[in-house]
Structures are given as C-alpha cells and as structure tokens.
Design a protein around this motif. Structure first.
Motif, PDB file in Angstrom:
ATOM      1  N   THR A  28       0.525  -0.997   0.156  1.00 54.90           N
ATOM      2  CA  THR A  28      -0.100   0.038   0.379  1.00 54.90           C
ATOM      3  C   THR A  28       1.361   1.251   0.338  1.00 54.90           C
ATOM      4  OG1 THR A  28      -1.889  -1.165   0.914  1.00 54.90           O
ATOM      5  CG2 THR A  28      -2.059   1.037   1.277  1.00 54.90           C
ATOM      6  N   VAL A  29       1.983   1.192   0.501  1.00 55.30           N
ATOM      7  CA  VAL A  29       2.874   2.308   0.915  1.00 55.30           C
ATOM      8  C   VAL A  29       3.571   2.722  -0.373  1.00 55.30           C
ATOM      9  CG1 VAL A  29       5.049   3.433   1.538  1.00 55.30           C
ATOM     10  CG2 VAL A  29       2.284   2.041   3.483  1.00 55.30           C
ATOM     11  N   ASP A  30       4.429   1.368  -1.314  1.00 57.83           N
ATOM     12  CA  ASP A  30       4.284   1.737  -2.259  1.00 57.83           C
ATOM     13  C   ASP A  30       3.480   2.399  -3.370  1.00 57.83           C
ATOM     14  OD1 ASP A  30       7.198   0.923  -1.124  1.00 57.83           O
ATOM     15  OD2 ASP A  30       6.248  -1.190  -1.886  1.00 57.83           O
ATOM     16  N   ALA A  31       2.315   1.598  -3.704  1.00 57.79           N
ATOM     17  CA  ALA A  31       1.255   1.846  -4.087  1.00 57.79           C
ATOM     18  C   ALA A  31       1.066   3.665  -3.900  1.00 57.79           C
ATOM     19  CB  ALA A  31       0.341   1.340  -4.511  1.00 57.79           C
ATOM     20  N   ARG A  32       1.094   4.214  -2.973  1.00 59.19           N
ATOM     21  CA  ARG A  32       0.943   5.799  -2.373  1.00 59.19           C
ATOM     22  C   ARG A  32       2.132   6.317  -2.982  1.00 59.19           C
ATOM     23  NH1 ARG A  32      -2.191   7.699   1.823  1.00 59.19           N
ATOM     24  NH2 ARG A  32      -3.369   5.621   1.386  1.00 59.19           N
TER      25      ARG A  32
END
Length: 409
Positions: free
Chosen positions: A102-106
């Motif tokens: 999720t953090v990578d996508a964000r």
C-alpha cells in the motif's frame, strides 16, 4: 502441559509459539497455571495486532509520508519477528507485507501527482511568460503594468520547478517585465518633453491672445481667435499642474475681446432692429404693386423702393431671409411680367411659334387622312397605329397653339 493452536507450555513452564518454521520459545511461566501463561502471551500478541491495525489506519487515512510509514512498518516487523507472544505471527507479517504494498502504491501515486503538479506548474509558468512577453509590447501602460504586477503575484504562488527550467523561465519573465518598464519609462520621458514643448507653444498663443484683446476689428480678430483656439487644441496638453493656469490666462484674454465685441454688437443689434422695421414698411409698399397691371408704373415704383432699401443697411441675421424673401417675391413677379410682355411682343419668337404650329397642323392633317384611308381599307392594325401617332402630334399641336395665343394671335 497445556496447548493452544498457536502455542503451548511444557512441563518446565517454557512457553512456545508455533510458526511455519516450527516452534520457537518465547518465554517461561512459573507463577501460575499453563492456561494463564498462554493467556498472558496471547494478550501480548493482541497488543501487536492492535499496533499493526493502528498503523494500517494511519497509512490509509492520513498523509503520513512513505519514508515515515516504511520506518514504522520496519519497526513493527522487528517486533513481530522477535515477538514474545503467542498467536498467528505469520498473519501479522502478511498484513505488514500488504501495508508495504500500500505504501509503495501510495508513493507511486504521490510521485505521479508530483509529476503532474510539476507539469501543471511548468505549463502555468510558460503561460505567464508568454503573456508577459506579449504585454512587453503593449502601450496600455496602466493596465499592462497592473497586469504584469498581478503575474508576479501569480508566479510566486506556483511551485518551483527544477532549477534550470525555473531559472530559464524566470529569466524570460524578468526580461519581458524589464523591456516593458524600459519602454514605459522612455514613453513618459518623451511625453514629459512633449508636454514641456506644448507649454512653450501655449505661452506663445497666450501672448498673441493678450495682444489682440483690445482690438476692435471684430470680424478679423474673432476669426484669429478661432484660429488660436484650433492651434490650442492641436497643441495637446501640458503638465497637469500647468494646464489649468495656461487655460485660465488664454480664456481671460479672449473674454476681454468678446465682452467688448458683445457690447458693440448690442448697439449694432439695436440699429439693425430699427433697419428691419423700415424695410418691413418698404416691403409692404412693394407688395401693393401686385398683381402687376401697369408694368411701367410698377417697374418705376420698384426701382425707387430698391434705392431706399439699399440705403437703409443691415437687419438682424435671423430676420434677413424673411424680409429679403418678401422683396424678392415682388421682384420676381415684376420680372415675370416683363418676360411675358417680351414674349407677347417679340415678332421673331411669334414667327417661330407660327411656323411650328403650321408644321404640326400639316402633320396632324396628313396622319388623320392616312388613318381614315387605312380604316376604310379594313387595315385596322395600321389604322390604330396611325391614330396613336396622330394623338401624339395633336397634343403637341394643342400645346403650340396655346403658346401662339400668348403672342396675341
């Protein structure tokens, strides 16, 4: 010995947690029952699960930076990996893995948003530069200057780009503003010089106006004042603080002349009103000659009236057309009577009229005879054509006979 799906306590009080890699000792329990030991270490697992849940919510609902999020995930992962707790530690690890995704996508979203923002900022700054360069050639000094100041404020509110792009665009923007400022400064310097030249020209016009103020040559001087006024308007405006004073002096010089002329014209108007009354009497005397019955007497009387008329002089301008129109009407009537008398007594004109009448009479007789023969022969079309021509010639004959009668025969 006590056992649960995710851990157990052996007979020595050692507490184990079950993982995919096998069992791992997480602590020991000597103070109570094995069930109490498992419950204690399960509560420690629940505490870790709460921390993971809080971090998940924080990542999804706040603007936590990717760097800070990854640091927090790493810290929790260490706690999970080395946890002295009993529970599904692998599930917590998977949740942390999902959180990393999720953090990578964000991070990618923010990176893309930042790129879009940078592109929008670049496009906005290029538009500002293009408008500034267009305004640099404007001669709308006030509005263009205000707009350029507004563009600077807009520029300051935009994000910075990479240093080279931002510096290049700012250089063009600054050059456009400088070019406009230079042109505006040059314009107003030229305007100041022009206004000073205007002041000198108007000083000369004032000097001439003051020299003419005591003239009594009303017509020529008034005409010259009109020329001076035209020159004054053509000269343009001097500096604002000087223009009002110059105009007051110029008007004061004219007022002296026109007030004197007004007084003189008032005397003249009184004289012209008296002239009008006298001419009205002469006009009435002339109108009594109409209609003309005795041409010689009328002509003599009109000549006497005309001599007295010319001796009287001018009348007010607004009454001139009416009074002169009355006299002209009498003069035209007498002239028409003379013309009629001349036509009636002119032998050459009478001979020409008689000759024309004879020619037309012959033509009428010939056409009538031809029409009668054509109709007698049954040639109706030819007869109608000849009769049409006969009608035209008859009309001309009637008109000629009427003219001949004016000659008395």
């Amino acid at each position: 010995m006590s056992s649960e799906p995710w851990g157990r306590v052996d007979e020595t009080g050692t507490v184990y947690v079950r993982t995919a890699d096998g069992e791992r000792a997480v602590g020991s329990w000597q103070a109570g029952s094995p069930e109490e030991a498992l419950a204690y270490y399960e509560r420690k697992y629940e505490g870790l699960a709460v921390e993971v849940g809080l971090l998940e919510r924080r990542v999804r609902t706040t603007d936590l930076s990717a760097k800070d999020a990854m640091t927090a995930i790493g810290h929790l992962r260490e706690q999970v990996d080395d946890a002295h707790a009993v529970g599904d530690l692998a599930a917590l690890g998977r949740r942390l893995d999902d959180l990393v995704a999720t953090v990578d996508a964000r991070r990618e979203e923010r990176k893309a948003a930042k790129a879009r923002q940078a592109e929008e900022a670049r496009a906005a700054k290029e538009a500002l530069v293009a408008e500034a360069e267009e305004l640099a050639a404007s001669e709308q000094w006030r509005s263009a200057g205000e707009r350029l100041r507004g563009l600077v404020d807009t520029w300051k509110g935009l994000p910075r780009l990479d240093r080279k792009t931002d510096d290049d665009l700012w250089h063009r923007f600054s050059q456009a503003r400088s070019a406009f400022s230079k042109r505006r400064k040059s314009h107003f310097a030229a305007l100041d010089a022009q206004r000073e030249e205007t002041r000198r020209r108007k000083e000369k016009l004032i000097a001439e106006a003051e020299a003419l103020s005591d003239s009594q040559d009303w017509v020529a001087t008034a005409a010259r004042y009109r020329d001076l006024m035209r020159d004054w308007k053509a000269a343009g405006r001097a500096h604002r603080d000087a223009e009002e004073d110059l105009w007051a002096r110029f008007r004061a010089a004219q007022d002296v002349f026109f007030e004197a002329r007004g007084s003189a014209f008032a005397e003249r108007d009184a004289e012209q009103r008296d002239n009008l009354a006298r001419k009205e009497q002469l006009a009435a005397e002339a109108e009594k000659l109409l209609p003309v019955t005795d041409l010689r007497t009328a002509r003599s009387a009109l000549r006497s009236i005309g001599e007295r008329w010319e001796a009287i002089g001018h009348v007010p301008r607004d009454a001139r057309a009416a009074i002169e129109g009355r006299m002209h009407a009498v003069e035209r009537a007498v002239a028409e009577a003379e013309e009629a008398e001349w036509r009636r007594t002119n032998p050459e004109a009478r001979a020409r009229a008689a000759g024309l009448t004879g020619q037309l009479q012959d033509a009428v007789d010939r056409l009538r005879d031809q029409a009668e023969r054509a109709r007698a022969a049954g040639n109706t079309a030819k007869a109608e054509k000849l009769e049409q021509e006969l009608a035209g010639r008859q009309a001309l004959l009637d008109q000629a006979l009427k003219g001949l009668e004016e000659f008395g025969g």
